[in-house]
Design an enzyme around this catalytic site. Structure first.
Site, PDB file in Angstrom:
ATOM      1  N   TYR A 242       0.820  -1.210   0.000  1.00  0.00           N
ATOM      2  CA  TYR A 242       0.000   0.000   0.000  1.00  0.00           C
ATOM      3  C   TYR A 242       0.859   1.267   0.000  1.00  0.00           C
ATOM      4  O   TYR A 242       0.344   2.360  -0.233  1.00  0.00           O
ATOM      5  CB  TYR A 242      -0.928   0.046   1.216  1.00  0.00           C
ATOM      6  CG  TYR A 242      -1.910  -1.088   1.320  1.00  0.00           C
ATOM      7  CD1 TYR A 242      -2.073  -2.033   0.303  1.00  0.00           C
ATOM      8  CD2 TYR A 242      -2.682  -1.247   2.467  1.00  0.00           C
ATOM      9  CE1 TYR A 242      -2.975  -3.084   0.425  1.00  0.00           C
ATOM     10  CE2 TYR A 242      -3.593  -2.283   2.599  1.00  0.00           C
ATOM     11  CZ  TYR A 242      -3.724  -3.203   1.577  1.00  0.00           C
ATOM     12  OH  TYR A 242      -4.613  -4.230   1.717  1.00  0.00           O
TER      13      TYR A 242
ATOM     14  N   HIS B  70       0.687 -11.504   2.887  1.00  0.00           N
ATOM     15  CA  HIS B  70      -0.303 -10.852   2.023  1.00  0.00           C
ATOM     16  C   HIS B  70      -0.879 -11.793   0.974  1.00  0.00           C
ATOM     17  O   HIS B  70      -2.056 -11.697   0.620  1.00  0.00           O
ATOM     18  CB  HIS B  70       0.338  -9.638   1.350  1.00  0.00           C
ATOM     19  CG  HIS B  70      -0.638  -8.598   0.909  1.00  0.00           C
ATOM     20  ND1 HIS B  70      -0.269  -7.308   0.636  1.00  0.00           N
ATOM     21  CD2 HIS B  70      -1.975  -8.640   0.692  1.00  0.00           C
ATOM     22  CE1 HIS B  70      -1.334  -6.600   0.270  1.00  0.00           C
ATOM     23  NE2 HIS B  70      -2.378  -7.399   0.302  1.00  0.00           N
TER      24      HIS B  70
END
Length: 277
Positions: free
Chosen positions: A51, A109
């Site tokens: 991100y 992730h």
């Protein structure tokens, strides 16, 4: 300020029933939005290396004025950092960017199955937890078979699996597996972004009947199926609305009607084929 109830994870940590997603929140405006979310009552902040906003999340934590132990800061190991040594390095780099002395919830992730290093990555996370650099460890986008393998090879089951979950993709089988094995389900894309979900008649009719918004109907559905959604908004009013889902309940029939919207996965494809998220 909204008071968000908590559940207890398998490792004993109190975990909010609604969290705050930070994807796309960057720069000063991003930090301001995250601070606003904390002021609205959110205590679970979801970030990731990919991100590119760990610095903003850490700054928001410092600016919040809250005791550090009141907040759960999540970040995630990207696919490129799979492997024992690579994961340890990635964790230290995330801590440096966050400017914090611990990661509260550390997730893999994406499993990157073709690389096949997620078990080694998991072993590194177990050690990081033992060293106090990480408090809780979990995964994202893992299948039941992958979870079985982690437990079978290390003896440690993740306490969280963050997956695509919304009424179009309710993941009943995976949620049942999680419940059996003490894993908390966490929902990314809880509102099925860029879809017509919020315009579905069953959602709209319930919103009208209950005097709430369609978004609140869907987020309450998540809570009642045993998942923690992590909606994102940069707007203070919507942040408060998204958290304000504990003053009403849906009946079992209403939950079932929403779940009956099932269509299948909308985003991300199959974690058996995707290499990184």
């Amino acid at each position: 300020m909204i008071s968000i109830p908590t559940v207890t994870l398998a490792d004993g940590v109190s975990f909010p029933e609604v969290g705050f997603g930070t994807y796309g929140l960057r720069g000063d405006d991003g930090t301001d939005a995250i601070v606003s979310a904390v002021q609205a009552g959110y205590r679970l902040l979801d970030s990731a290396v990919n991100y590119e906003n760990e610095g903003e999340v850490g700054e928001a934590v410092r600016r919040s004025g809250l005791d550090r132990d009141e907040l759960i800061v999540t970040t995630k190991i990207p696919g490129r950092d799979h492997g024992y040594d690579e994961a340890r390095r990635s964790a230290h780099e995330s801590l440096d960017r966050l400017g914090l002395d611990r990661i509260d919830l550390y997730l893999i992730h994406w499993p990157n199955p073709s690389v096949d290093k997620y078990v080694d990555t998991w072993r590194a996370m177990i050690d990081l937890r033992a060293e106090g650099l990480v408090r809780s460890i979990g995964v994202s986008n893992f299948t039941e078979a992958m979870l079985d393998r982690l437990h079978g090879e290390t003896g440690v089951m993740p306490v969280v699996n963050q997956v695509e979950l919304h009424p179009y993709f309710p993941q009943a089988s995976l949620r049942a597996y999680h419940a059996t094995h003490g894993i908390r389900t966490e929902s990314w894309s809880p509102l099925a972004r860029r879809s017509e979900l919020l315009s579905e008649p069953v959602i709209g009719d319930l919103a009208t009947e209950l005097g709430i918004s369609p978004t609140q109907v869907v987020l309450r559905w998540h809570v009642q199926v045993g998942a923690t959604p992590i909606p994102k908004s940069a707007h203070a009013g919507r942040q408060r609305e998204n958290a304000d889902v504990f003053g009403f309940t849906l009946t079992d029939d209403q939950v079932a009607a929403i779940s009956a919207l099932e269509r299948g996965r909308l985003w991300g494809g199959d974690p058996n084929t995707h290499e990184e998220m």
